[in-house]
Design an enzyme around this catalytic site. Structure first.
Site, PDB file in Angstrom:
ATOM      1  N   HIS A  47       0.825  -1.464  -0.098  1.00 36.48           N
ATOM      2  CA  HIS A  47       0.161  -0.066   0.101  1.00 36.48           C
ATOM      3  C   HIS A  47       0.794   1.179  -0.012  1.00 36.48           C
ATOM      4  CE1 HIS A  47      -3.943  -2.223   1.767  1.00 36.48           C
ATOM      5  NE2 HIS A  47      -3.280  -2.737   0.868  1.00 36.48           N
ATOM      6  N   GLU A  49       1.104   3.849   1.845  1.00 30.63           N
ATOM      7  CA  GLU A  49       1.572   4.375   3.247  1.00 30.63           C
ATOM      8  C   GLU A  49       2.805   3.466   3.544  1.00 30.63           C
ATOM      9  OE1 GLU A  49      -2.829   5.304   3.074  1.00 30.63           O
ATOM     10  OE2 GLU A  49      -1.444   3.690   2.543  1.00 30.63           O
ATOM     11  N   CYS A  77      -5.950   2.191   5.812  1.00 28.86           N
ATOM     12  CA  CYS A  77      -6.549   1.152   6.026  1.00 28.86           C
ATOM     13  C   CYS A  77      -5.870   0.721   7.338  1.00 28.86           C
ATOM     14  CB  CYS A  77      -6.264  -0.038   4.881  1.00 28.86           C
ATOM     15  SG  CYS A  77      -4.872  -0.614   4.939  1.00 28.86           S
ATOM     16  N   CYS A  80      -2.131  -0.281   7.101  1.00 30.21           N
ATOM     17  CA  CYS A  80      -1.353   0.919   7.209  1.00 30.21           C
ATOM     18  C   CYS A  80      -1.351   1.548   8.355  1.00 30.21           C
ATOM     19  CB  CYS A  80      -1.775   1.956   6.111  1.00 30.21           C
ATOM     20  SG  CYS A  80      -1.365   0.997   4.360  1.00 30.21           S
TER      21      CYS A  80
END
Length: 150
Positions: A47, A49, A77, A80
């Site tokens: 992801h 991040e 999310c 993350c």
């Protein structure tokens, strides 16, 4: 924040993954910029991040982001969020809300729901498997004098 939005669009058009971007700054300097790379890396943890945290930590030669701020194109999310707490930046800014992500097919609510379920009732069962010496690494860590807590 505009850089995070631009990064999310860049990754999207490159076919790297979902529409998410992240920028990490320290003072006035951009330390890392990243977008979602799940598809191009075949890595479900890639992801924006997480990729940005990895890049920033490498650039700073540190496993923590003290003095840094993160700009995320969407509220992070659950995965993350965990990574952010481990990295310990000073602040996180975000643009889109989880409902905005859910509206385009990225709904994380089921993960929050799963966390609160008993392990046996989760979609993916979590089963404790006790074995002899399962705690040997923990005991060794506890006795080490030169350990570095984080």
């Amino acid at each position: 924040m505009q850089l995070a939005i631009e990064e999310s669009t860049l990754g999207l058009h490159a076919g790297h993954g979902g529409p998410f971007g992240c920028i990490i700054v320290k003072g006035d300097e951009v330390i890392a910029r990243a977008h979602n790379e799940v598809l191009c890396s075949n890595d479900p943890t890639a992801h924006a991040e997480v990729v940005a945290i990895r890049k920033a930590c490498a650039a700073l030669a540190s496993f923590q982001l003290d003095g840094c701020e993160m700009y995320c194109s969407c509220e992070p999310c659950p995965m993350c969020l965990g990574a952010i707490y481990w990295a310990r930046p000073d602040k996180v800014y975000y643009a889109n809300e989880p409902a905005d992500a859910a509206a385009v097919g990225f709904d994380d609510q089921f993960i929050y729901d799963e966390i609160n379920l008993p392990k046996a009732e989760r979609r993916i069962p979590f089963i404790a498997l006790r074995v002899p010496n399962q705690d040997i690494a923990f005991k060794t860590w506890q006795q080490m004098e030169n350990k570095h807590l984080y």
